[in-house]
Design a protein around this motif. Structure first.
Motif, short mmCIF file in Angstrom:
data_model
loop_
_atom_site.label_atom_id
_atom_site.label_comp_id
_atom_site.label_asym_id
_atom_site.label_seq_id
_atom_site.Cartn_x
_atom_site.Cartn_y
_atom_site.Cartn_z
N UNK A 149 4.22 8.31 11.52
CA UNK A 149 4.74 7.17 10.76
C UNK A 149 3.74 6.62 9.75
N UNK A 150 2.49 7.13 9.79
CA UNK A 150 1.52 6.72 8.77
C UNK A 150 0.46 5.76 9.29
N UNK B 213 5.35 11.40 0.78
CA UNK B 213 5.05 9.97 0.67
C UNK B 213 4.84 9.42 2.08
N UNK B 214 3.62 9.10 2.42
CA UNK B 214 3.31 8.71 3.81
C UNK B 214 3.35 7.18 3.98
N UNK B 215 2.81 6.45 3.02
CA UNK B 215 2.89 4.99 3.08
C UNK B 215 3.71 4.51 1.89
N UNK B 216 4.73 3.72 2.18
CA UNK B 216 5.70 3.37 1.12
C UNK B 216 5.76 1.86 0.89
N UNK B 217 4.58 1.26 0.76
CA UNK B 217 4.55 -0.18 0.49
C UNK B 217 4.29 -0.99 1.74
N UNK B 218 3.12 -0.77 2.34
CA UNK B 218 2.78 -1.46 3.59
C UNK B 218 2.07 -2.78 3.27
N UNK B 219 2.55 -3.85 3.90
CA UNK B 219 1.91 -5.17 3.81
C UNK B 219 1.45 -5.57 5.20
N UNK B 220 0.24 -6.08 5.27
CA UNK B 220 -0.26 -6.52 6.57
C UNK B 220 -1.40 -7.51 6.33
N UNK C 94 0.83 -1.21 0.00
CA UNK C 94 0.00 0.00 0.00
C UNK C 94 0.87 1.27 0.00
N UNK C 95 0.61 2.10 -1.00
CA UNK C 95 1.30 3.40 -1.11
C UNK C 95 0.28 4.52 -1.01
N UNK C 96 0.67 5.56 -0.26
CA UNK C 96 -0.20 6.73 -0.18
C UNK C 96 0.66 7.98 -0.01
N UNK C 97 0.41 8.96 -0.87
CA UNK C 97 1.12 10.25 -0.76
C UNK C 97 0.10 11.37 -0.63
N UNK C 98 0.52 12.42 0.05
CA UNK C 98 -0.23 13.68 0.05
C UNK C 98 0.67 14.68 -0.67
N UNK D 225 -7.05 4.35 4.93
CA UNK D 225 -7.08 3.72 3.60
C UNK D 225 -7.99 2.49 3.61
N UNK D 226 -7.97 1.75 4.71
CA UNK D 226 -8.82 0.54 4.78
C UNK D 226 -10.29 0.94 4.78
N UNK D 227 -10.57 2.07 5.41
CA UNK D 227 -11.97 2.47 5.59
C UNK D 227 -12.44 3.51 4.57
N UNK D 228 -11.79 3.56 3.41
CA UNK D 228 -12.24 4.45 2.32
C UNK D 228 -12.10 5.94 2.64
N UNK D 229 -11.43 6.28 3.73
CA UNK D 229 -11.31 7.70 4.04
C UNK D 229 -10.15 8.32 3.27
N UNK D 230 -9.27 7.49 2.76
CA UNK D 230 -8.20 7.93 1.86
C UNK D 230 -8.13 6.96 0.71
N UNK D 231 -7.67 7.46 -0.43
CA UNK D 231 -7.52 6.60 -1.62
C UNK D 231 -6.05 6.20 -1.77
N UNK D 232 -5.82 4.95 -2.07
CA UNK D 232 -4.44 4.49 -2.27
C UNK D 232 -3.87 5.05 -3.56
N UNK D 233 -2.56 5.22 -3.60
CA UNK D 233 -1.90 5.55 -4.87
C UNK D 233 -1.45 4.28 -5.58
#
Ligand SMILES: Nc1ncnc2c1ncn2[C@@H]1O[C@H](COP(=O)(O)OP(=O)(O)OP(=O)(O)O)[C@@H](O)[C@H]1O
Length: 250
Positions: A38-39, A15-22, A7-11, A46-54
């Motif tokens: 730390x994000x 770059x706030x999330x740089x490839x998160x696996x869980x 999972x990647x997410x930038x504002x 991101x899981x709850x649709x409040x942010x969109x993944x890049x």
């Protein structure tokens, strides 16, 4: 079950999330620890649709978050489908944000009555049972302003559960509480974990993570630095960043 892959997410340029696996299996509890910024919240959002993944993807209960697969291609979900998918994901924030002009019972009944348009009598029974479960049956006619912060947070948990979610996300649910009120909220969360709820909990409560988590995930700088059982990560961290963080919070 929740699975996040790369999972990647930038504002903007940040770059706030740089490839998160869980991965959290059905009925599993993951506790996410990490320094401020730390994000962690962004990841839950991101899981709850409040942010969109890049980039990357998230699955909840086998369904892709935000997308439908049709003819071998991914299509963005309609708003209606997003709303439907969000019903299976309960989220509890640091600030409980209850409706101040509504009683405790009405706060818990609000979403299922309005969003799902369920039968009022059934929703009321469920809301009463949930308030009983969080130890607040006798407060159901009170208004949020008449409750302590810990009680309000327990109402917020009951409110999230009223939608019968498959997964519960907690974003530092006790950080805004006076220290003497933290325990009562953690007890409710422990009960949920015992009852088999799938949970991701962002928290600084190391004791809770040690006792309840199946997996502890340490995040820093938008990446998962290390993850493992509480005894691996809390008692015996391998990475310097994890050691430095734990030495500050323990
Ligand atoms: N909507 C946004 N627009 C711009 N930057 C954002 C936005 N949301 C978060 N950020 C930034 O993303 C970074 C990570 O924030 P996030 O809240 O996810 O961290 P966190 O680990 O949950 O921190 P904390 O423990 O303080 O809540 C921060 O630098 C924050 O300022």
């Amino acid at each position: 079950m929740v699975r996040a892959e790369n999972v990647h997410k930038s504002f903007g340029s940040l770059e706030v999330l740089k490839g998160v696996d869980l991965t959290v299996p059905e009925g599993g509890v993951s506790c996410v620890l990490g320094p401020s910024g730390s994000g962690k919240s962004t990841f839950l959002r991101c899981i709850n649709h409040l942010e969109k993944l890049n980039a990357g993807r998230i699955l909840v209960d086998g369904d892709l978050v935000g997308y439908r697969e049709r003819g071998g291609k991914l299509h963005e979900m309609s708003e209606r489908d997003v709303a439907k998918q969000r019903q299976s994901i309960g989220m509890v924030f640091q600030r409980f944000n209850l409706f101040p002009h509504m009683t405790v019972l009405d706060n818990v009944m609000e979403a299922p009555s309005r969003v799902k348009r369920e039968n009022k009598g059934e929703v009321r029974e469920r809301a009463r049972a949930l308030l009983d479960r969080v130890g607040l049956a006798e407060k159901m006619s009170n208004y949020p302003g008449q409750l302590s912060g810990g009680q309000q947070q327990r109402v917020a948990i009951a409110r999230a559960l009223a939608m019968r979610p498959k997964v519960m996300l907690f974003d530092e649910p006790t950080s805004a509480l006076d220290p003497e009120l933290v325990g009562e909220v953690l007890e409710v969360m422990k009960g949920l974990a015992r009852d088999g709820m799938t949970m991701i909990v962002v928290t600084h409560e190391i004791g809770f993570a040690r006792e309840v988590a199946d997996e502890v995930v340490f995040m820093d700088g938008g990446v998962v630095v290390e993850k493992g059982s509480p005894s691996e990560i809390i008692a015996n961290p391998q990475q310097e960043r994890t050691k430095a963080f734990l030495s500050k919070v323990l």
